[in-house]
Enzyme design. Structure first.
Site, PDB file in Angstrom:
ATOM      1  N   GLU A  37     -27.498 -35.790 -48.510  1.00 47.41           N
ATOM      2  CA  GLU A  37     -27.693 -35.496 -49.941  1.00 47.41           C
ATOM      3  C   GLU A  37     -29.055 -36.024 -50.390  1.00 47.41           C
ATOM      4  OE1 GLU A  37     -26.053 -33.782 -52.560  1.00 47.41           O
ATOM      5  OE2 GLU A  37     -27.975 -34.364 -53.444  1.00 47.41           O
ATOM      6  N   ASP A  39     -30.075 -36.070 -53.677  1.00 49.87           N
ATOM      7  CA  ASP A  39     -29.976 -36.807 -54.949  1.00 49.87           C
ATOM      8  C   ASP A  39     -29.625 -38.269 -54.688  1.00 49.87           C
ATOM      9  OD1 ASP A  39     -30.455 -34.594 -56.459  1.00 49.87           O
ATOM     10  OD2 ASP A  39     -28.414 -34.401 -57.250  1.00 49.87           O
ATOM     11  N   GLY A  43     -21.904 -36.105 -55.388  1.00 53.41           N
ATOM     12  CA  GLY A  43     -21.097 -35.342 -56.341  1.00 53.41           C
ATOM     13  C   GLY A  43     -21.746 -34.053 -56.822  1.00 53.41           C
ATOM     14  N   THR A  45     -23.896 -31.015 -58.608  1.00 52.88           N
ATOM     15  CA  THR A  45     -23.979 -30.537 -59.983  1.00 52.88           C
ATOM     16  C   THR A  45     -22.755 -30.980 -60.768  1.00 52.88           C
ATOM     17  OG1 THR A  45     -25.154 -28.594 -59.187  1.00 52.88           O
ATOM     18  CG2 THR A  45     -24.190 -28.443 -61.384  1.00 52.88           C
ATOM     19  N   ALA A 209     -23.506 -15.849 -72.473  1.00 51.76           N
ATOM     20  CA  ALA A 209     -22.149 -15.579 -72.938  1.00 51.76           C
ATOM     21  C   ALA A 209     -21.109 -16.027 -71.922  1.00 51.76           C
ATOM     22  CB  ALA A 209     -21.995 -14.083 -73.218  1.00 51.76           C
ATOM     23  N   GLY A 210     -21.551 -16.807 -70.933  1.00 52.42           N
ATOM     24  CA  GLY A 210     -20.622 -17.301 -69.916  1.00 52.42           C
ATOM     25  C   GLY A 210     -20.094 -18.678 -70.284  1.00 52.42           C
ATOM     26  N   HIS A 480      10.544 -27.517 -74.302  1.00 55.52           N
ATOM     27  CA  HIS A 480      10.364 -27.139 -75.706  1.00 55.52           C
ATOM     28  C   HIS A 480      10.163 -28.378 -76.568  1.00 55.52           C
ATOM     29  CE1 HIS A 480      10.921 -24.911 -79.414  1.00 55.52           C
ATOM     30  NE2 HIS A 480      11.773 -25.849 -79.801  1.00 55.52           N
TER      31      HIS A 480
HETATM   32  C1  LIG Z   1     -23.044 -27.449 -67.329  1.00 46.84           C
HETATM   33  C2  LIG Z   1     -22.077 -27.062 -66.227  1.00 46.84           C
HETATM   34  C3  LIG Z   1     -20.716 -27.249 -66.418  1.00 46.84           C
HETATM   35  C4  LIG Z   1     -19.821 -26.918 -65.407  1.00 46.84           C
HETATM   36  N1  LIG Z   1     -18.486 -27.108 -65.634  1.00 46.84           N
HETATM   37  C5  LIG Z   1     -17.598 -26.781 -64.689  1.00 46.84           C
HETATM   38  C6  LIG Z   1     -16.202 -26.997 -64.904  1.00 46.84           C
HETATM   39  O1  LIG Z   1     -15.778 -27.480 -65.944  1.00 46.84           O
HETATM   40  N2  LIG Z   1     -15.354 -26.653 -63.901  1.00 46.84           N
HETATM   41  C7  LIG Z   1     -15.786 -26.122 -62.728  1.00 46.84           C
HETATM   42  O2  LIG Z   1     -14.980 -25.825 -61.856  1.00 46.84           O
HETATM   43  N3  LIG Z   1     -17.103 -25.911 -62.492  1.00 46.84           N
HETATM   44  C8  LIG Z   1     -18.017 -26.229 -63.444  1.00 46.84           C
HETATM   45  N4  LIG Z   1     -19.352 -26.033 -63.199  1.00 46.84           N
HETATM   46  C9  LIG Z   1     -19.753 -25.448 -61.910  1.00 46.84           C
HETATM   47  C10 LIG Z   1     -19.741 -26.499 -60.793  1.00 46.84           C
HETATM   48  O3  LIG Z   1     -20.550 -27.589 -61.163  1.00 46.84           O
HETATM   49  C11 LIG Z   1     -20.249 -25.872 -59.498  1.00 46.84           C
HETATM   50  O4  LIG Z   1     -19.476 -24.728 -59.202  1.00 46.84           O
HETATM   51  C12 LIG Z   1     -20.103 -26.845 -58.336  1.00 46.84           C
HETATM   52  O5  LIG Z   1     -20.836 -28.019 -58.570  1.00 46.84           O
HETATM   53  C13 LIG Z   1     -20.592 -26.173 -57.033  1.00 46.84           C
HETATM   54  O6  LIG Z   1     -20.481 -27.063 -55.977  1.00 46.84           O
HETATM   55  P1  LIG Z   1     -21.424 -26.952 -54.698  1.00 46.84           P
HETATM   56  O7  LIG Z   1     -20.938 -28.009 -53.763  1.00 46.84           O
HETATM   57  O8  LIG Z   1     -21.495 -25.579 -54.225  1.00 46.84           O
HETATM   58  O9  LIG Z   1     -22.897 -27.293 -55.217  1.00 46.84           O
HETATM   59  P2  LIG Z   1     -23.533 -28.448 -56.092  1.00 46.84           P
HETATM   60  O10 LIG Z   1     -22.517 -29.177 -56.870  1.00 46.84           O
HETATM   61  O11 LIG Z   1     -24.663 -27.834 -56.814  1.00 46.84           O
HETATM   62  O12 LIG Z   1     -24.090 -29.480 -55.007  1.00 46.84           O
HETATM   63  C14 LIG Z   1     -25.104 -29.148 -54.115  1.00 46.84           C
HETATM   64  C15 LIG Z   1     -25.766 -30.414 -53.650  1.00 46.84           C
HETATM   65  O13 LIG Z   1     -26.650 -30.107 -52.576  1.00 46.84           O
HETATM   66  C16 LIG Z   1     -27.786 -30.929 -52.690  1.00 46.84           C
HETATM   67  N5  LIG Z   1     -28.884 -30.305 -51.929  1.00 46.84           N
HETATM   68  C17 LIG Z   1     -29.472 -29.106 -52.138  1.00 46.84           C
HETATM   69  N6  LIG Z   1     -30.403 -28.862 -51.207  1.00 46.84           N
HETATM   70  C18 LIG Z   1     -30.427 -29.942 -50.383  1.00 46.84           C
HETATM   71  C19 LIG Z   1     -31.185 -30.283 -49.237  1.00 46.84           C
HETATM   72  N7  LIG Z   1     -32.113 -29.470 -48.745  1.00 46.84           N
HETATM   73  N8  LIG Z   1     -30.938 -31.469 -48.644  1.00 46.84           N
HETATM   74  C20 LIG Z   1     -29.996 -32.319 -49.146  1.00 46.84           C
HETATM   75  N9  LIG Z   1     -29.251 -32.041 -50.227  1.00 46.84           N
HETATM   76  C21 LIG Z   1     -29.455 -30.858 -50.843  1.00 46.84           C
HETATM   77  C22 LIG Z   1     -28.034 -30.984 -54.181  1.00 46.84           C
HETATM   78  O14 LIG Z   1     -28.824 -32.112 -54.519  1.00 46.84           O
HETATM   79  C23 LIG Z   1     -26.620 -31.081 -54.714  1.00 46.84           C
HETATM   80  O15 LIG Z   1     -26.202 -32.417 -54.883  1.00 46.84           O
HETATM   81  C24 LIG Z   1     -20.280 -26.384 -64.181  1.00 46.84           C
HETATM   82  C25 LIG Z   1     -21.650 -26.211 -63.979  1.00 46.84           C
HETATM   83  C26 LIG Z   1     -22.543 -26.545 -64.982  1.00 46.84           C
HETATM   84  C27 LIG Z   1     -24.016 -26.368 -64.740  1.00 46.84           C
END
Ligand SMILES: Cc1cc2nc3c(=O)[nH]c(=O)nc-3n(C[C@H](O)[C@H](O)[C@H](O)COP(=O)(O)OP(=O)(O)OC[C@H]3O[C@@H](n4cnc5c(N)ncnc54)[C@H](O)[C@@H]3O)c2cc1C
Length: 502
Positions: A37, A39, A43, A45, A209-210, A480
């Site tokens: 990772e 970051d 955890g 996004t 609108a999402g 209920h």
């Molecule tokens: C504002 C907002 C609200 C949301 N609310 C919800 C919700 O309520 N419920 C829900 O189900 N979903 C929600 N989502 C969507 C959800 O956050 C994502 O669907 C989910 O985080 C996707 O998970 P992922 O593991 O695919 O990617 P991510 O969570 O994006 O994680 C990817 C990770 O890979 C790392 N990375 C990328 N490239 C590299 C690299 N080259 N080397 C090392 N590390 C790297 C990044 O730093 C990141 O930490 C929300 C999104 C946003 C933006």
């Protein structure tokens, strides 16, 4: 010689919901796992700039909604303002507790975390390593790369470390998509910046609108922000069941969000002055403009896949940048898998969890069922919330394998808890018969607007995912008086024996 090399059964790139779920499950199945990772915290996004901080803020603004309604219920209460320092501390505390807890859980399972960015992926020349079976190598680059093992203490390594593994899981997630040709700048911000604002703005223009656009609109509006929501169609969530989307659009409008329909943004002035002006056309007419102290563009997210090393490794992308893979997450490169937001489909954390688990189980040869995209529940944490699972009536009707498709609408105000809540809602159950099981109508989809739709949808998912016959589903008893009775009543009505409705 030179570069430090470590070997694992599985290397996972990205520690968001997709990557960390795969790591937890693979470790549980006895595999050695490297989780990479870039970051500072784990955890992805979801925990850092998505689900969790947004829901922390929404929890706060729900409190404002509740206080605003108090007088109607005879309770004297007043919102004196928002202490933004406390709100920020609360949001950060929630996020830090979740990311810290995740780090501890991964360490407990024996997952090794590498803090650094994956900068290369290649096949190891020749045949697989005879001893370990590893045939893939991931280069991790850092300043320096740090390793975290059971003790969770940072162990600084070299600036570059090579991780050899038998399988590699790509889980690099997505990032906010800018408006076409209009980069984020000044007061034109993305959702990550919007979550980090020191204070809520006095006025905001939201484009989109999402789920993200609607959640911010609802949240800021509750906090007294003057919100204008620019949408392209005539309703938010336009891909959803029409009644659900129309009901939520109406509720947002009723609560004071200025929803401007049929818009196309042409330009955003982010000049030196405070705020930004959005220029847009409406239904193809003359250009109009609206000013906001903040302009949030929330029109979608783009997958983080534009790495040249991915292409070199033989991983192919579709036209939108999503990783091309089969239903189990296998990419075109042998032993390279993809999960989460880089795979086309619902960009949601719970879908990423399940894909992560499925890929870990596929690697362990447990032969899991692929994630069924049609039974991933979708949720929007507005007030009221919206949630759906399964097919819309339109989708079901268009499916040649389904017959006798029916849409049943339940009048939500027949429910006591809905009445008490003071917000409008909608409930639609889609049912029909599958060609392979004629004469047994099943629940095909459920679409809800209600204060706790995000919880109600879990029961609906069981029914849709398990193809429960409508007659059996309608037999389930609901406590209920609860919001969950709305689904019970809708199922009874769909089954032709309405109880508390006509
Ligand atoms: C504002 C907002 C609200 C949301 N609310 C919800 C919700 O309520 N419920 C829900 O189900 N979903 C929600 N989502 C969507 C959800 O956050 C994502 O669907 C989910 O985080 C996707 O998970 P992922 O593991 O695919 O990617 P991510 O969570 O994006 O994680 C990817 C990770 O890979 C790392 N990375 C990328 N490239 C590299 C690299 N080259 N080397 C090392 N590390 C790297 C990044 O730093 C990141 O930490 C929300 C999104 C946003 C933006």
């Amino acid at each position: 010689m030179g570069t430090m090399t470590e070997q694992f059964d599985i290397a996972i790139i990205g520690a968001g919901p997709g990557g960390y779920a795969a790591a937890l499950r693979a470790a549980e199945l006895g595999r050695s796992v490297a989780l990479i990772e870039r970051d500072a915290t784990l955890g992805g996004t979801c925990l850092n700039r998505g689900c969790i901080p947004s829901k922390a803020l929404i929890t706060a603004t729900h409190t404002i909604d509740t206080v605003h309604r108090a007088a109607e219920l005879g309770v004297q209460a007043h919102v004196d303002g928002i202490d933004y320092g406390t709100l920020r501390d609360y949001r950060r505390h929630v996020v830090e507790t979740m990311t810290g807890g995740l780090a501890a859980l991964l360490a407990h399972r024996g997952v090794t975390v590498f803090h650094g960015a994956a900068t290369d992926l290649r096949e190891i020349a020749g045949t697989a390593d005879a001893e370990t079976g590893a045939n893939l190598a991931v280069t991790v680059t850092g300043n320096p790369v740090e390793r975290f093992r059971k003790a969770q203490a940072a162990e600084p390594l070299d600036a570059s470390v090579v991780i050899e593994a038998g399988d590699v899981i790509l889980a690099t997630g997505a990032e906010p998509r800018p408006l076409p040709g209009i980069p984020f700048a000044g007061a034109l911000i993305d959702s990550t910046q919007a979550l980090e604002l020191d204070e809520f703005p006095a006025s905001a223009v939201i484009v989109g609108a999402g789920a993200v656009a609607v959640e911010f609109a609802s949240m800021w509006n509750a906090a007294g922000v003057d919100v204008t929501l620019l949408i392209r169609k005539d309703r938010v969530l336009s891909g959803w069941n029409r009644r659900t989307a129309a009901t939520l659009t109406r509720e947002l409008t009723r609560q004071g969000v200025k929803v401007v329909k049929g818009t196309a943004v042409t330009r955003v002035d982010t000049g030196a002055n405070l705020g930004a002006t959005v220029h847009y056309t409406r239904d193809g007419g003359d250009e109009q403009q609206v000013w906001g102290e903040i302009v949030l563009a929330a029109i979608g997210r783009d997958p983080n896949t534009r790495f040249d090393w991915l292409a070199r490794a033989g991983v192919t992308l579709d036209d939108h940048g999503y990783v091309a893979c089969d239903a189990l997450g296998r990419t075109h490169a042998p032993h390279v898998w993809a999960v989460g937001d880089i795979v086309a489909g619902h960009a949601l954390a719970h879908r990423a969890f399940e894909q992560g688990v499925t890929v870990a189980e596929s690697i362990a040869r447990l032969d899991p069922k692929p994630v069924d995209e049609t039974t991933v529940p979708q949720i929007v944490f507005s007030h009221p919330e919206a949630a759906c699972v399964g097919l819309t009536g339109q989708e079901a009707t268009a499916d040649p394998n389904l017959n006798d498709v029916k849409e049943t609408a339940y009048p939500m105000l027949g429910n006591a808890r809905m009445l008490m809540s003071g917000v409008g809602g909608a409930m639609t159950v889609v049912s029909g018969e599958r060609a392979d099981r004629p004469d047994v109508p099943v629940v095909l989809g459920v679409h809800i607007v209600a204060p706790v739709a995000s919880d109600l949808i879990a029961e609906a998912e069981q029914l849709v995912g398990n193809r429960v016959p409508l007659a059996e589903a309608a037999r389930l008893i609901h406590p209920h008086p609860t919001f969950s009775e709305t689904l019970g009543e809708a199922l009874l009505k769909a089954d032709g024996r309405p109880l508390h409705t006509r």
